[in-house]
Design a protein around this motif. Sequence first.
Motif, short mmCIF file in Angstrom:
data_model
loop_
_atom_site.label_atom_id
_atom_site.label_comp_id
_atom_site.label_asym_id
_atom_site.label_seq_id
_atom_site.Cartn_x
_atom_site.Cartn_y
_atom_site.Cartn_z
N SER A 133 0.82 -1.22 0.00
CA SER A 133 0.00 0.00 0.00
C SER A 133 0.85 1.27 0.00
O SER A 133 0.31 2.37 -0.11
N ALA A 191 -0.72 4.76 4.64
CA ALA A 191 -0.24 3.83 3.61
C ALA A 191 0.78 2.84 4.19
O ALA A 191 0.76 1.66 3.87
N GLY A 196 -5.72 1.30 2.54
CA GLY A 196 -6.02 1.35 1.11
C GLY A 196 -6.39 2.75 0.67
O GLY A 196 -6.27 3.71 1.46
#
Lengths: 228, 232
Positions: A133, A191, A196
């Motif tokens: 991510s 992140a 997400g």
Amino acid sequence: MTGPGFLRAATLVLRKELRLERRTGDTTLTALLFGALVLVVAAFALAEVGAEPAAVGPAVFWIAVGLSANLAVVRGWARERDEDALDGLRLAPVPPAAILVGKALGLAAALFVVELVLALPTVVFFRLPVPGSVVWVVPAALLATLGIAVVGTLFGAMALGGSAAEMLIGVAVYPLLVPLFLGVVEVSRAALSGGGWSDVAGWTLLLAAFDAGVGAGALWLFGPLLEE
Amino acid sequence: MDRVAHPVSAPCPALAPVELVGVGRLFGPVAALAAIDLHLEAAALTLVVGPNGAGKSTLLRLLAGLLRPSTGTVRYAGRPAERLGDARRAGRAFLAHRTQLYGDLTVRENLALAAALRQLPPAALEPWLERFDLRAAADRPARVCSRGQAQRAALARTFLGAPSLVLLDEPTAALDAAGAVVLHEVVAAAVGRGAAVVLATHEPQPFADLAGRTVALAAGRLVPDREAGGLR
């Protein structure tokens, strides 16, 4: 004989900035060394007080980038002040805003390099996880860097010629950049924690809105600012 | 001394007559210029003389559009300064005390940037490198050029693209005798093709044969002709 138009003029100024930076490297190197120093000192100091490294790492990284940007702005405008080179640009039949765009993109390029180089030691010093991510940091970092570059370039022009340029830039720029730093630090934290798009969307859109707002304001203000 | 033909470019749209009406400029409380009424014609050299601090450089910066007047108006061919289109803005050229060169760009790169910003082809700068004897220095960074070479480079940039209003502030500073002769020829050629040339100097004599008019400034004001003799 006419002007080259906005985009062409901005491109010419950007190419000049990149050529000067490639030749001397002084803006990037100065900013990089200062940023690395901030990073190292903060990493050791925060470890001493028992701060959770993964929690403070993104904040320290962006503080280092922000402080380095101050030096980069001053160095970038010093080139224009030496021998009054900026007057050469102002005499050309180009919109002042094209000078702003070219110089701001040149500064953004230097700051991207600083960020890329500082990213690895930040991950190591603060033992940051690097999940998939982390990709969500990229658009936020791009937007934040552009915002810092535009605001820095604008206020750098304002302080041009002043004997206290560094102080003026620092005093004027950092309060304005508070929302930008909040946004990019929050996106970085989310992140790196595996969040997400839904976790970073709000802050990323805030950064985009910030850039749009300050960008429009800077384009409007830059011409009058250049006039003595 | 006419070793090289005068470089020729398509001339810019005329900016003359240039008219200054009641022009003044304040820097804080200090009046650098006050109540200037001046009319500059095309195809003429106007010399501006006066002691240090008289306002000569401020007058040239106003004419170049780098300063706005605090009072009064400047009109170029009947148009207010703020309504000049790109083509006419490109017609103003200004040689200042400082060279306006980037020290870490070569002389050629500095001139190429100036040419590109005026949409002139790269080839446009070659005749000027030749004219001002800059071939040997063309690929050196401007910061390692001698003061005289840097001044020649600044002059070459000033005359790029056949400007129709040429503003020269102490242009012979740092030039050697040969450079001064070239400058004289280039100024004569500019006047000959119809440019309005304004030259501020402490040494008007070398250009006296070209000058259509000499105006004197003292303490920011124009000195009436009958009192100006001592300033020339």
